[in-house]
Design a protein around this motif. Structure first.
Motif, short mmCIF file in Angstrom:
data_model
loop_
_atom_site.label_atom_id
_atom_site.label_comp_id
_atom_site.label_asym_id
_atom_site.label_seq_id
_atom_site.Cartn_x
_atom_site.Cartn_y
_atom_site.Cartn_z
N ASP A 122 46.93 36.92 52.71
CA ASP A 122 47.68 37.24 51.50
C ASP A 122 46.91 36.84 50.25
N ILE A 123 46.31 35.66 50.28
CA ILE A 123 45.53 35.19 49.13
C ILE A 123 44.30 36.08 48.94
N ASP A 124 43.68 36.48 50.05
CA ASP A 124 42.52 37.37 49.97
C ASP A 124 42.92 38.70 49.34
N HIS A 125 44.09 39.19 49.70
CA HIS A 125 44.59 40.44 49.12
C HIS A 125 44.82 40.28 47.61
N GLN A 126 45.37 39.14 47.21
CA GLN A 126 45.58 38.88 45.79
C GLN A 126 44.25 38.81 45.04
N LEU A 127 43.24 38.21 45.68
CA LEU A 127 41.91 38.18 45.07
C LEU A 127 41.34 39.58 44.90
N ASP A 128 41.56 40.42 45.90
CA ASP A 128 41.08 41.81 45.81
C ASP A 128 41.76 42.54 44.65
N LEU A 129 43.06 42.34 44.49
CA LEU A 129 43.77 42.98 43.38
C LEU A 129 43.27 42.45 42.03
N TYR A 130 43.06 41.15 41.97
CA TYR A 130 42.52 40.56 40.74
C TYR A 130 41.15 41.15 40.42
N ASP A 131 40.33 41.30 41.45
CA ASP A 131 38.99 41.87 41.30
C ASP A 131 39.09 43.32 40.81
N GLU A 137 39.39 46.27 33.61
CA GLU A 137 39.21 45.73 32.26
C GLU A 137 37.79 45.96 31.78
N TYR A 138 36.84 45.78 32.67
CA TYR A 138 35.43 46.01 32.30
C TYR A 138 35.19 47.48 31.95
N ARG A 139 35.72 48.36 32.78
CA ARG A 139 35.54 49.80 32.53
C ARG A 139 36.19 50.25 31.23
N ARG A 149 30.42 39.83 34.98
CA ARG A 149 29.54 39.30 36.03
C ARG A 149 29.92 37.87 36.40
N GLN A 150 30.23 37.06 35.40
CA GLN A 150 30.61 35.66 35.66
C GLN A 150 31.90 35.59 36.47
N GLN A 151 32.87 36.38 36.10
CA GLN A 151 34.14 36.38 36.83
C GLN A 151 33.96 36.92 38.24
N GLU A 152 33.07 37.89 38.40
CA GLU A 152 32.77 38.41 39.75
C GLU A 152 32.16 37.30 40.61
N ARG A 153 31.27 36.50 40.03
CA ARG A 153 30.68 35.37 40.77
C ARG A 153 31.75 34.36 41.14
#
Length: 177
Positions: A122-131, A137-139, A149-153
């Motif tokens: 579930d947390i991994d799914h939330q991370l994917d949605l955040y990503d 937002e970047y686009r 890039r920093q947030q992706e890292r």
């Protein structure tokens, strides 16, 4: 001889058809990506409402505030709040796995394993949605390339913590899932 002409004609037709279709695919692809982005945003909004976070922290609000809310390092205040809560959830889940010891019968241990595994998923799914929201937002230009890039890292680091916790869980319970 006739066979070669048929093959050549079919090949030429195929080349012409593919070149005609590729000219239209960029516009069509952009429209599909826009629809996908809207659907992802709706899913995020629904999940936020379901989890009780309300509409104040939805991705739509952070997308519209964008550059106006940028703080240190180019992080948006809404993005950093979401990141901080995700980081806390990842760390708590990893600590929970690290402090777990299998107990009970084999079926109880299996249930214990899958309960913890589902939490990690579930947390991994939330991370994917955040990503995904971060990429949107970047686009849209709400955040710049270096902040993206920093947030992706940072997201990758959290995913590594989750992967390590999942590996530990599998070793701990002797279940390779």
């Amino acid at each position: 001889m006739k066979r070669k002409r048929i093959i050549a004609a079919a090949g030429l037709t195929l080349v012409l058809a593919s070149s005609a279709l590729t000219g239209c695919s960029d516009d069509r692809e952009d429209r599909l990506e826009d629809k996908l982005d809207k659907l992802e945003q709706q899913v995020t909004d629904l999940e936020n409402k379901k989890s009780g976070t309300g509409s104040d922290s939805s991705g739509a609000d952070s997308n519209t505030s964008g550059a106006a809310d940028q703080g240190q390092g180019g992080l948006t205040s809404a993005g950093s709040t979401d990141y901080d809560s995700l980081k806390s959830a990842v760390e708590a889940a990893a600590d929970k796995v690290n402090s777990t010891t299998p107990s009970g019968s084999a079926s109880e241990q299996r249930e214990q394993f899958y309960t913890l595994k589902n939490e990690l998923d579930d947390i991994d799914h939330q991370l994917d949605l955040y990503d995904d929201n971060l990429e949107n937002e970047y686009r849209s230009g709400s955040i710049d390339a270096s902040a993206y890039r920093q947030q992706e890292r940072d997201i990758d680091a959290l995913e590594d913590i989750l992967d390590t916790a999942e590996d530990r869980l599998e070793v701990l319970f002797g279940i390779d899932d």
